[in-house]
Scaffold this active site. Structure first.
Site, PDB file in Angstrom:
ATOM      1  CB  SER A   9      -1.165  -0.122   1.113  1.00 30.52           C
ATOM      2  OG  SER A   9      -1.963   0.793   0.931  1.00 30.52           O
ATOM      3  CG  HIS A  27      -5.604  -2.969   0.659  1.00 27.84           C
ATOM      4  ND1 HIS A  27      -4.689  -2.820  -0.512  1.00 27.84           N
ATOM      5  CD2 HIS A  27      -5.055  -2.073   1.550  1.00 27.84           C
ATOM      6  CE1 HIS A  27      -3.954  -1.642  -0.265  1.00 27.84           C
ATOM      7  NE2 HIS A  27      -3.921  -1.327   0.924  1.00 27.84           N
TER       8      HIS A  27
END
Length: 253
Positions: free
Chosen positions: A84, A234
């Protein structure tokens, strides 16, 4: 800036960078397995974990912090992986210092710009009055109206710690992160591509890497391959650790 880190194992240096609101602790379980093959460095980025706090917070600064870290520890041809926001740091570092990277791994993030989408988290964290708090349960209760997912609350509350006087404090510099939150979604650009082996890993259920992102990925990272992990979102490394572990090992080899 001297970054806090943990290191395990011996061999090829393997630097791992956490995401926004994360810290090096998030990667300890997988790092123990990778340390059987590599010298793993779990790094706390500025304003996160046990690294120093600063009012300045940007990818340019985090890239320079990482460059200092690699020089200080005399790392030769490290593999660099980031998740991320950490993936954005890793991409920017590889594009700025290609000679200092042997292979690049980017976890569930693309070079494109992302709109600010962390306001619920910031509002929830600000709702926790740590000066009056006496237990973690109180903090979680204050966070629950903003963050309904229990796993996300637990992830965020890993930043909470007890000081020597038994009061609570935050590992992260929430004020600086909030002030610079638009920087987190900044587009990654470069006039010169990174031409060494690169692996992008995405979660099947995540929307952070989409089909429309592939041209930009290939333009900036011509040797990139993109792997999708089934039934993962994610936090793909936490949701499918065995598959994730093997993808990383196969790529480094």
């Amino acid at each position: 800036m001297q970054l806090h880190y943990r290191d395990l194992g011996q061999g090829t240096p393997f630097v791992i960078l956490h995401g926004l609101f994360g810290l090096s602790d998030n990667w300890q379980t997988l790092a123990k397995f990778w340390s059987q093959k590599y010298h793993v460095y779990l790094v706390d980025l500025r304003n996160h974990g046990r690294s120093p706090h600063s009012n300045e917070f940007s990818y340019d600064l985090m890239v320079e912090d990482l460059a200092e870290f690699i020089i200080e520890h005399q790392l030769q041809n490290p593999v660099i992986m980031g998740h991320s926001m950490g993936g954005k740091v890793a991409m920017n570092f590889a594009l700025s210092y290609p000679a200092q990277v042997s292979k690049l791994i980017v976890v569930d993030i693309a070079p494109r710009p992302y709109p600010v989408h962390h306001q619920d988290i910031i509002d929830g964290l600000n709702a926790i009055d740590i000066s009056k708090m006496t237990s973690r349960n109180e903090a979680e209760a204050a966070l629950r109206p903003y963050i309904p997912e229990a796993e996300t609350r637990l992830f965020l509350l890993k930043n909470l710690y007890r000081r020597e006087d038994n009061s609570f404090g935050w590992r992260m510099n929430l004020a600086a992160i909030e002030a610079c939150i638009e920087e987190v979604g900044r587009e990654t650009t470069s006039d010169t591509p990174f031409i060494k082996p690169t692996l992008f890993i995405k979660g099947e259920k995540s929307r952070y890497i989409q089909e429309k992102d592939l041209p930009a990925i290939q333009q900036l990272f011509p040797q990139a391959q993109v792997e999708t992990v089934a039934n993962a979102g994610h936090w793909v490394h936490a949701e499918a650790p065995e598959k994730f572990y093997q993808l990383v090992v196969d790529f480094i080899k």
